[in-house]
Scaffold this active site. Structure first.
Site, PDB file in Angstrom:
ATOM      1  N   TYR A 151       7.311  58.152  36.606  1.00  0.00           N
ATOM      2  CA  TYR A 151       6.799  56.848  36.821  1.00  0.00           C
ATOM      3  C   TYR A 151       7.527  55.735  37.631  1.00  0.00           C
ATOM      4  O   TYR A 151       7.215  55.100  38.562  1.00  0.00           O
ATOM      5  CB  TYR A 151       6.592  56.201  35.337  1.00  0.00           C
ATOM      6  CG  TYR A 151       5.429  54.883  35.376  1.00  0.00           C
ATOM      7  CD1 TYR A 151       4.393  55.076  35.914  1.00  0.00           C
ATOM      8  CD2 TYR A 151       6.171  53.781  35.069  1.00  0.00           C
ATOM      9  CE1 TYR A 151       3.438  53.813  35.974  1.00  0.00           C
ATOM     10  CE2 TYR A 151       5.340  52.690  34.946  1.00  0.00           C
ATOM     11  CZ  TYR A 151       4.132  52.704  35.545  1.00  0.00           C
ATOM     12  OH  TYR A 151       3.113  51.340  35.483  1.00  0.00           O
ATOM     13  N   GLU A 153      10.319  56.266  39.450  1.00  0.00           N
ATOM     14  CA  GLU A 153      10.582  56.598  40.806  1.00  0.00           C
ATOM     15  C   GLU A 153       9.510  56.678  41.614  1.00  0.00           C
ATOM     16  O   GLU A 153       9.476  56.611  42.773  1.00  0.00           O
ATOM     17  CB  GLU A 153      11.447  57.843  40.721  1.00  0.00           C
ATOM     18  CG  GLU A 153      12.805  57.559  40.476  1.00  0.00           C
ATOM     19  CD  GLU A 153      13.766  56.936  41.107  1.00  0.00           C
ATOM     20  OE1 GLU A 153      13.419  56.030  41.796  1.00  0.00           O
ATOM     21  OE2 GLU A 153      14.972  57.097  41.008  1.00  0.00           O
ATOM     22  N   ARG A 192       1.772  52.226  23.817  1.00  0.00           N
ATOM     23  CA  ARG A 192       2.365  51.014  23.957  1.00  0.00           C
ATOM     24  C   ARG A 192       2.745  50.300  22.863  1.00  0.00           C
ATOM     25  O   ARG A 192       1.909  50.240  21.798  1.00  0.00           O
ATOM     26  CB  ARG A 192       1.606  50.242  24.958  1.00  0.00           C
ATOM     27  CG  ARG A 192       1.451  50.990  26.280  1.00  0.00           C
ATOM     28  CD  ARG A 192       0.691  49.862  27.386  1.00  0.00           C
ATOM     29  NE  ARG A 192      -0.113  50.702  28.032  1.00  0.00           N
ATOM     30  CZ  ARG A 192      -0.527  50.113  29.516  1.00  0.00           C
ATOM     31  NH1 ARG A 192      -0.184  49.040  29.751  1.00  0.00           N
ATOM     32  NH2 ARG A 192      -1.465  50.928  30.103  1.00  0.00           N
ATOM     33  N   SER A 195      -0.466  47.954  21.294  1.00  0.00           N
ATOM     34  CA  SER A 195      -1.450  48.483  20.863  1.00  0.00           C
ATOM     35  C   SER A 195      -1.142  49.269  19.616  1.00  0.00           C
ATOM     36  O   SER A 195      -1.788  49.328  18.409  1.00  0.00           O
ATOM     37  CB  SER A 195      -2.088  49.611  21.805  1.00  0.00           C
ATOM     38  OG  SER A 195      -0.947  50.288  22.501  1.00  0.00           O
ATOM     39  N   ARG A 283      13.765  43.345  29.127  1.00  0.00           N
ATOM     40  CA  ARG A 283      13.001  42.916  30.080  1.00  0.00           C
ATOM     41  C   ARG A 283      12.191  41.745  30.219  1.00  0.00           C
ATOM     42  O   ARG A 283      11.636  41.302  29.158  1.00  0.00           O
ATOM     43  CB  ARG A 283      11.788  44.375  29.633  1.00  0.00           C
ATOM     44  CG  ARG A 283      10.721  44.209  31.021  1.00  0.00           C
ATOM     45  CD  ARG A 283      11.344  44.503  32.091  1.00  0.00           C
ATOM     46  NE  ARG A 283      11.967  45.861  32.293  1.00  0.00           N
ATOM     47  CZ  ARG A 283      11.655  47.204  32.383  1.00  0.00           C
ATOM     48  NH1 ARG A 283      10.260  47.233  32.168  1.00  0.00           N
ATOM     49  NH2 ARG A 283      12.519  48.314  32.573  1.00  0.00           N
TER      50      ARG A 283
END
Length: 325
Positions: A151, A153, A192, A195, A283
């Site tokens: 995902y 790259e 995720r 969820s 993040r």
């Protein structure tokens, strides 16, 4: 108030039956456009677009973007790709093909039609970042041979292709890097964090946290993300991106779990498991460029967004026959 365009456009949205894509289509239809939704339904679902199937300006094509698509459109939004680790690691080779061959095919279509094309990239291009928060100028810290690389790259290569088409063929491109997006129409079993927590809390199960819960994320509600995507698409040819779209407010995973339990109205045990390989510790977007170029800021708070998301999952779990409080 919904602003109507001066002229109706025919717009292709790949991945349009997915979580974000279906919300984007709703907004574009409300603006008066004609939409072609292309999706192979690997992670997308007709349930997300069933309310549109009789719409006179909506057309659904079951299509895999790893194969060329021959349609006549004025704009292209390319959102086709599994986006959750559970889904994109299920068939990592196909995930890379979707990002890379999908980009090549959609860029080829945009080149032929001389039309504007949008790429939904991801904050995963930053990997496990060594710079915090992450500006668009940061090149990232990605493991190219790890389980997430298909995902990470794949999306990085797609960005490369977009900018090469822009330089070689003067294709008008728009690239966004989406940070953690959540809201109604997320898949209940996509793995995720939002969820997972909401479904576990509604079912009265322990909340599963990978790692110690101190790692951080920035959560942006889907309506805000769609607004930012459309604003970028409406900019002139001098604006290409990449542009970060995400909520600059940062929360630990523990804080998210506590917020979800408070909204659901249930306390639950927390079970800690090992952190997956290459899972980022931090993040958070530097969203200054989106604010300056697009006059965009997220408007939905985490509390408000989680309330909408919990309401959605209560209904969805009932439809699936899964007991929930």
């Amino acid at each position: 108030m919904v602003r109507l365009y001066d002229s109706q456009k025919r717009i292709l949205v790949t991945g349009g039956a997915g979580f974000i894509g279906s919300h984007l289509i709703d907004r574009l239809l409300a603006q008066g456009h004609e939409i072609i939704c292309a999706d192979n339904l690997f992670t997308g679902t007709k349930r997300n677009i069933e309310h549109l199937l009789g719409h006179p300006r909506f057309e659904f094509l079951r299509h895999d973007v790893t194969f060329p698509l021959y349609v006549e459109v004025d704009e292209i939004y390319n959102l086709a790709c599994p986006a959750s680790p559970v889904h994109y690691q299920h068939d990592p080779v196909q995930t890379t093909k979707t990002s890379v061959l999908g980009a090549i095919n959609m860029l080829g279509l945009a080149k032929r039609l001389k039309c504007k094309i949008f790429q939904a990239s991801t904050s995963e291009v930053y990997g496990d970042p060594l710079v915090h928060p992450q500006p668009e100028s940061y090149w990232g810290s990605v493991n190219p041979i790890g389980p997430r690389a298909c995902y990470d790259e794949g999306k990085r290569c797609a960005e490369t292709l977009f900018f090469d088409y822009h330089r070689m063929h003067r294709t008008e491109i728009k690239v966004v890097r989406l940070f953690n997006t959540y809201g109604p129409r997320m898949h209940h079993a996509d793995g995720r964090v939002v969820s997972n927590f909401v479904v576990q809390a509604l079912k009265g199960e322990p909340i599963t946290i990978y790692g110690d819960g101190s790692q951080t994320r920035s959560f942006c509600y889907v309506d805000d993300v769609v607004d930012g995507c459309i604003r970028l698409m409406e900019t002139g040819p001098e604006v290409t991106g990449p542009v970060n779209l995400g909520n600059p407010q940062e929360f630990t995973i523990r804080q998210l779990a506590q917020s979800v339990m408070a909204i659901v109205g249930r306390s639950a045990d927390i079970v800690f498991k090992d952190l997956p390989q290459d899972d980022p510790r931090q993040r958070q977007p530097d969203a200054a460029l989106a604010e300056r170029l697009l006059h965009w800021q997220p408007s939905v708070s985490l509390q408000q967004g989680l309330e909408h998301t919990v309401d959605y999952f209560r209904i969805r779990l009932a439809e699936l026959g899964i007991p929930a409080g």
